[in-house]
Design a protein around this motif. Structure first.
Motif, PDB file in Angstrom:
ATOM      1  N   PRO A 149       0.742  -1.360   0.039  1.00 42.86           N
ATOM      2  CA  PRO A 149       0.057  -0.037  -0.083  1.00 42.86           C
ATOM      3  C   PRO A 149       0.877   1.308   0.082  1.00 42.86           C
ATOM      4  CG  PRO A 149      -0.893  -1.490   1.726  1.00 42.86           C
ATOM      5  CD  PRO A 149       0.254  -2.021   1.222  1.00 42.86           C
ATOM      6  N   HIS A 150       0.409   2.185  -0.910  1.00 41.46           N
ATOM      7  CA  HIS A 150       1.112   3.430  -0.744  1.00 41.46           C
ATOM      8  C   HIS A 150       0.956   4.112   0.626  1.00 41.46           C
ATOM      9  CE1 HIS A 150       0.184   3.918  -5.245  1.00 41.46           C
ATOM     10  NE2 HIS A 150       0.968   2.963  -5.304  1.00 41.46           N
ATOM     11  N   SER A 151       2.080   4.797   1.065  1.00 41.49           N
ATOM     12  CA  SER A 151       2.066   5.436   2.387  1.00 41.49           C
ATOM     13  C   SER A 151       2.798   6.698   2.417  1.00 41.49           C
ATOM     14  CB  SER A 151       2.616   4.517   3.367  1.00 41.49           C
ATOM     15  OG  SER A 151       2.812   5.154   4.576  1.00 41.49           O
ATOM     16  N   TRP A 152       2.367   7.698   3.072  1.00 45.82           N
ATOM     17  CA  TRP A 152       3.145   8.877   3.227  1.00 45.82           C
ATOM     18  C   TRP A 152       4.306   8.849   3.927  1.00 45.82           C
ATOM     19  CZ3 TRP A 152       1.955  13.610   1.299  1.00 45.82           C
ATOM     20  CH2 TRP A 152       0.629  13.781   0.702  1.00 45.82           C
ATOM     21  N   GLY A 153       4.594   7.588   4.602  1.00 48.64           N
ATOM     22  CA  GLY A 153       5.895   7.465   5.002  1.00 48.64           C
ATOM     23  C   GLY A 153       6.981   7.272   4.261  1.00 48.64           C
ATOM     24  N   TRP A 154       6.635   7.023   3.026  1.00 50.67           N
ATOM     25  CA  TRP A 154       7.723   6.606   2.109  1.00 50.67           C
ATOM     26  C   TRP A 154       8.725   7.873   1.655  1.00 50.67           C
ATOM     27  CZ3 TRP A 154       4.963   3.700  -2.722  1.00 50.67           C
ATOM     28  CH2 TRP A 154       4.549   2.342  -2.186  1.00 50.67           C
ATOM     29  N   LEU A 155       7.960   9.183   1.927  1.00 53.65           N
ATOM     30  CA  LEU A 155       8.770  10.432   2.123  1.00 53.65           C
ATOM     31  C   LEU A 155       9.863  10.497   2.784  1.00 53.65           C
ATOM     32  CD1 LEU A 155       5.894  13.147   1.711  1.00 53.65           C
ATOM     33  CD2 LEU A 155       7.584  12.485   0.012  1.00 53.65           C
ATOM     34  N   LEU A 156      10.051   9.790   3.908  1.00 49.40           N
ATOM     35  CA  LEU A 156      11.067   9.729   4.683  1.00 49.40           C
ATOM     36  C   LEU A 156      11.873   8.205   4.855  1.00 49.40           C
ATOM     37  CD1 LEU A 156       9.289  11.427   7.623  1.00 49.40           C
ATOM     38  CD2 LEU A 156      10.720  12.570   6.069  1.00 49.40           C
ATOM     39  N   LEU A 179       2.063  14.064   8.169  1.00 45.73           N
ATOM     40  CA  LEU A 179       1.596  12.559   7.524  1.00 45.73           C
ATOM     41  C   LEU A 179       2.511  11.880   7.371  1.00 45.73           C
ATOM     42  CD1 LEU A 179      -1.053  14.111   4.939  1.00 45.73           C
ATOM     43  CD2 LEU A 179      -1.737  12.809   7.108  1.00 45.73           C
ATOM     44  N   ALA A 180       3.815  12.031   6.868  1.00 45.16           N
ATOM     45  CA  ALA A 180       4.852  11.196   6.765  1.00 45.16           C
ATOM     46  C   ALA A 180       5.556  10.736   7.944  1.00 45.16           C
ATOM     47  CB  ALA A 180       5.925  12.035   6.005  1.00 45.16           C
ATOM     48  N   VAL A 181       5.902  11.708   9.119  1.00 47.13           N
ATOM     49  CA  VAL A 181       6.171  11.328  10.263  1.00 47.13           C
ATOM     50  C   VAL A 181       5.199  10.337  10.950  1.00 47.13           C
ATOM     51  CG1 VAL A 181       6.826  12.208  12.491  1.00 47.13           C
ATOM     52  CG2 VAL A 181       7.490  13.570  10.584  1.00 47.13           C
ATOM     53  N   GLU A 182       3.913  10.417  10.827  1.00 50.01           N
ATOM     54  CA  GLU A 182       3.012   9.671  11.549  1.00 50.01           C
ATOM     55  C   GLU A 182       3.117   8.203  11.197  1.00 50.01           C
ATOM     56  OE1 GLU A 182      -1.276  11.719  12.952  1.00 50.01           O
ATOM     57  OE2 GLU A 182      -1.128  10.821  11.105  1.00 50.01           O
ATOM     58  N   ALA A 183       3.564   8.123   9.691  1.00 49.06           N
ATOM     59  CA  ALA A 183       3.403   6.908   9.189  1.00 49.06           C
ATOM     60  C   ALA A 183       4.751   6.120   9.421  1.00 49.06           C
ATOM     61  CB  ALA A 183       3.125   6.917   7.601  1.00 49.06           C
ATOM     62  N   ALA A 184       5.878   7.108   9.060  1.00 53.16           N
ATOM     63  CA  ALA A 184       7.326   6.502   9.383  1.00 53.16           C
ATOM     64  C   ALA A 184       7.742   6.385  10.737  1.00 53.16           C
ATOM     65  CB  ALA A 184       8.208   7.485   8.779  1.00 53.16           C
ATOM     66  N   ALA A 257       0.167   8.851  -5.984  1.00 50.99           N
ATOM     67  CA  ALA A 257      -0.064   7.670  -4.937  1.00 50.99           C
ATOM     68  C   ALA A 257      -1.419   8.039  -4.471  1.00 50.99           C
ATOM     69  CB  ALA A 257       0.898   8.111  -3.981  1.00 50.99           C
ATOM     70  N   VAL A 258      -2.065   6.738  -3.982  1.00 53.12           N
ATOM     71  CA  VAL A 258      -3.230   6.757  -3.239  1.00 53.12           C
ATOM     72  C   VAL A 258      -3.000   6.240  -1.758  1.00 53.12           C
ATOM     73  CG1 VAL A 258      -5.543   6.105  -3.149  1.00 53.12           C
ATOM     74  CG2 VAL A 258      -4.472   6.215  -5.412  1.00 53.12           C
ATOM     75  N   PRO A 259      -2.446   7.285  -0.747  1.00 53.95           N
ATOM     76  CA  PRO A 259      -1.936   6.819   0.286  1.00 53.95           C
ATOM     77  C   PRO A 259      -2.939   6.190   1.203  1.00 53.95           C
ATOM     78  CG  PRO A 259      -1.280   9.053  -0.072  1.00 53.95           C
ATOM     79  CD  PRO A 259      -2.291   8.703  -1.160  1.00 53.95           C
ATOM     80  N   GLN A 260      -2.708   5.066   1.972  1.00 54.33           N
ATOM     81  CA  GLN A 260      -3.592   4.396   2.818  1.00 54.33           C
ATOM     82  C   GLN A 260      -3.807   5.172   4.082  1.00 54.33           C
ATOM     83  OE1 GLN A 260      -1.481   0.967   4.526  1.00 54.33           O
ATOM     84  NE2 GLN A 260       0.532   1.898   4.930  1.00 54.33           N
ATOM     85  N   GLU A 261      -3.163   6.298   4.247  1.00 53.92           N
ATOM     86  CA  GLU A 261      -3.368   7.411   5.500  1.00 53.92           C
ATOM     87  C   GLU A 261      -4.377   8.472   4.800  1.00 53.92           C
ATOM     88  OE1 GLU A 261       0.603   5.615   5.690  1.00 53.92           O
ATOM     89  OE2 GLU A 261      -0.234   6.954   4.254  1.00 53.92           O
ATOM     90  N   GLY A 262      -4.705   8.545   3.496  1.00 54.84           N
ATOM     91  CA  GLY A 262      -5.685   9.358   3.063  1.00 54.84           C
ATOM     92  C   GLY A 262      -4.813  10.766   2.387  1.00 54.84           C
TER      93      GLY A 262
END
Length: 385
Positions: A149-156, A179-184, A257-262
Motif C-alpha cells: 500500500p502507498h504510504s506518506w511514510g515513503w517520503l522519509l 503525515l509522513a512522520v506519523e506513518a514512518a 499515489a493513493v496513500p493508505q493514510e488518506g
C-alpha cells in the motif's frame, strides 16, 4: 482618451495556467493583470496592501485575510449561479467529505462572524478543490514488495535517500511532513491540520535530521519546479496534479499515489479586495461571473482540478474528458492538458477513481494552524538548514 480599466488578479501559476489567462482576457471587456506569486508572498501582499490588487485566488487563509480586513463581503445576488452555492451549502450533508471545509467559514453571519449557515453574503466565492498526495516514478516501487500500500511514510524512507523532494510552502509542506512522520515513526498527532508547538518541533527536528543525511535532493516552489526535479533524478516527492499532467505530456512516466493514510484536501476560492470600489468592483464581479460560467473550470479540469459546481463545467468538456476526470472511467481517447499537449493515454484510469471516491479519502484539509508563526519559523530552519 481615458485609460482602459485594468483588473489586478493575484494567484498561483497552478490555478491560472496560460489557457485560463488567455480565455479570460478574450472574454472580458477590460484589461487583466495577472500577478502570479506563491502562497506566502501572495498572502503577505494581500494582508499588508489590499489597495494593490482587486481579486485574490486564496488558499486556506480566508479567516486570516477577513480578520485583517483585506477583503470585502461578496454579494451572491451579483454572482451568476450564486443561488447554487447556497443550495449546495444546504444539501452538502450528502457529500460532506467531497466538499470538506469549503463551507465552514464561507457565509457572513448577522453577528459579523463567519459560518456555514447560508446567507446572501460570502467572504469568498468557492471555486476549485481537489486532493494532493505524492507523485512517484515507477522505479521507486522497486524498493517495496509488489502490491505494498502507498504510504506518506515513503517520503522519509531511507531507501530513497537522495531521491526525494519536498515543497517549500510551509503550511502545505508541514501537513505532508506530519503525515509522513506519523506513518514512518508510528505515532499519531491529535490534529494533523492544527499541530501544537511540541508536534511542530517533532516534525521539524526529523526533517532537519533527514536533510543533514542528504535525504532530500531538492525543494520546489511551484509545479514547474516539481516537474523539473522529477526530470533530474527525484523518484518520489510531494506533487501537485498540474506537475503530473506536465510530465506526462513530456512522455515521463509518473503516477499519483493513493496513500493508505488518506489525501491532503485543498480548495482555492475567489476574494475581492476591501479597497475595490466603483468600476474596479464591477470588474471584479465580472471576473467572478466569468469563472461561474464554467469555462475556466473546464481548463483546470484538464490538469486534475475539480470545479465547485461540476455541472457548470460539464458542457465545456468532451464526454471522454468528463468520464476520465470526474466519473473515474478509462480514457476512451487521448486527453490533453491545459496547454493542449497529450497527457492521458487511451485506457488510462485516474488514480484513486471518481470524483467522489477521491474526495472521500481526504484525511486532512489545508488549514491555517493556530501556531502558524512558530510553524513558519521552524519551516524556515528546514529550508535554510
Amino acid at each position: 482618451m481615458a485609460d482602459r480599466l485594468k483588473l489586478r488578479v493575484i494567484g498561483r501559476s497552478e490555478v491560472l495556467p496560460k489557457a485560463v489567462l488567455e480565455k479570460a482576457a478574450k472574454d472580458l471587456p477590460f484589461d487583466l493583470e495577472f500577478i502570479l506569486i506563491d502562497s506566502v508572498k501572495g498572502l503577505q501582499r494581500v494582508v499588508t496592501s489590499p489597495e494593490t490588487f482587486d481579486v485574490y485566488h486564496q488558499w486556506h487563509t480566508v479567516d486570516l485575510i477577513w480578520t485583517a480586513r483585506a477583503i470585502q463581503a461578496i454579494d451572491l445576488r451579483r454572482v451568476h449561479n450564486g443561488h447554487l452555492i447556497q443550495n449546495q451549502a444546504l444539501t452538502r450533508q450528502t457529500d460532506a467529505r467531497s466538499i470538506g471545509s469549503v463551507f465552514n467559514q464561507l457565509f457572513l453571519q448577522p453577528s459579523g462572524r463567519l459560518g456555514a449557515t447560508p446567507s446572501d453574503d460570502v467572504v469568498m466565492l468557492p471555486l476549485l478543490h481537489g486532493v494532493d498526495a505524492f507523485g512517484y516514478h515507477p522505479s521507486a516501487l522497486k524498493e517495496w514488495p509488489e502490491g505494498e500500500p502507498h504510504s506518506w511514510g515513503w517520503l522519509l524512507d531511507p531507501r530513497l535517500r537522495g531521491r526525494v523532494a519536498m515543497m517549500s510552502d510551509p503550511v502545505l509542506g508541514m501537513i505532508e511532513a506530519a503525515l509522513a512522520v506519523e506513518a514512518a515513526e508510528k505515532i499519531r498527532f491529535a490534529d494533523v491540520g492544527n499541530l501544537t508547538v511540541e508536534e511542530i518541533d517533532t516534525v521539524a527536528d526529523i526533517l532537519l535530521h533527514k536533510k543533514k543525511l542528504g535525504h532530500f535532493k531538492t525543494i520546489w516552489n511551484n509545479y514547474e519546479d516539481a516537474a523539473r526535479s522529477m526530470q533530474r533524478g527525484v523518484v518520489l516527492q510531494s506533487m501537485f496534479s498540474p506537475a503530473i499532467a506536465l510530465l506526462r505530456s513530456q512522455g515521463i512516466a509518473v503516477s499519483c499515489a493513493v496513500p493508505q493514510e488518506g489525501y491532503r484536501g485543498w480548495h482555492v476560492d475567489l476574494c475581492i479586495s476591501s479597497a475595490a470600489s466603483g468600476e474596479q468592483l464591477d470588474a471584479a464581479y465580472a471576473y467572478l461571473n466569468w469563472w461561474m460560467n464554467g469555462k475556466g473550470g473546464a481548463v483546470v479540469t484538464r490538469q486534475g482540478y475539480y470545479f465547485v459546481l461540476p455541472d457548470l463545467v460539464r458542457p465545456h468538456l468532451a464526454p471522454a474528458e468528463w468520464d476520465y476526470w470526474y466519473a473515474g472511467k478509462p480514457a476512451e481517447t487521448v486527453l490533453t492538458n491545459p496547454a493542449g499537449l497529450p497527457s492521458v493515454a487511451i485506457g488510462d484510469i485516474r488514480e484513486g477513481g471518481s470524483y467522489f471516491e477521491r474526495m472521500s479519502r481526504v484525511r486532512v484539509w489545508n488549514t491555517f494552524m493556530d501556531e502558524h508563526t512558530y510553524l513558519v519559523r521552524r519551516w524556515r530552519e528546514f529550508l535554510e538548514g
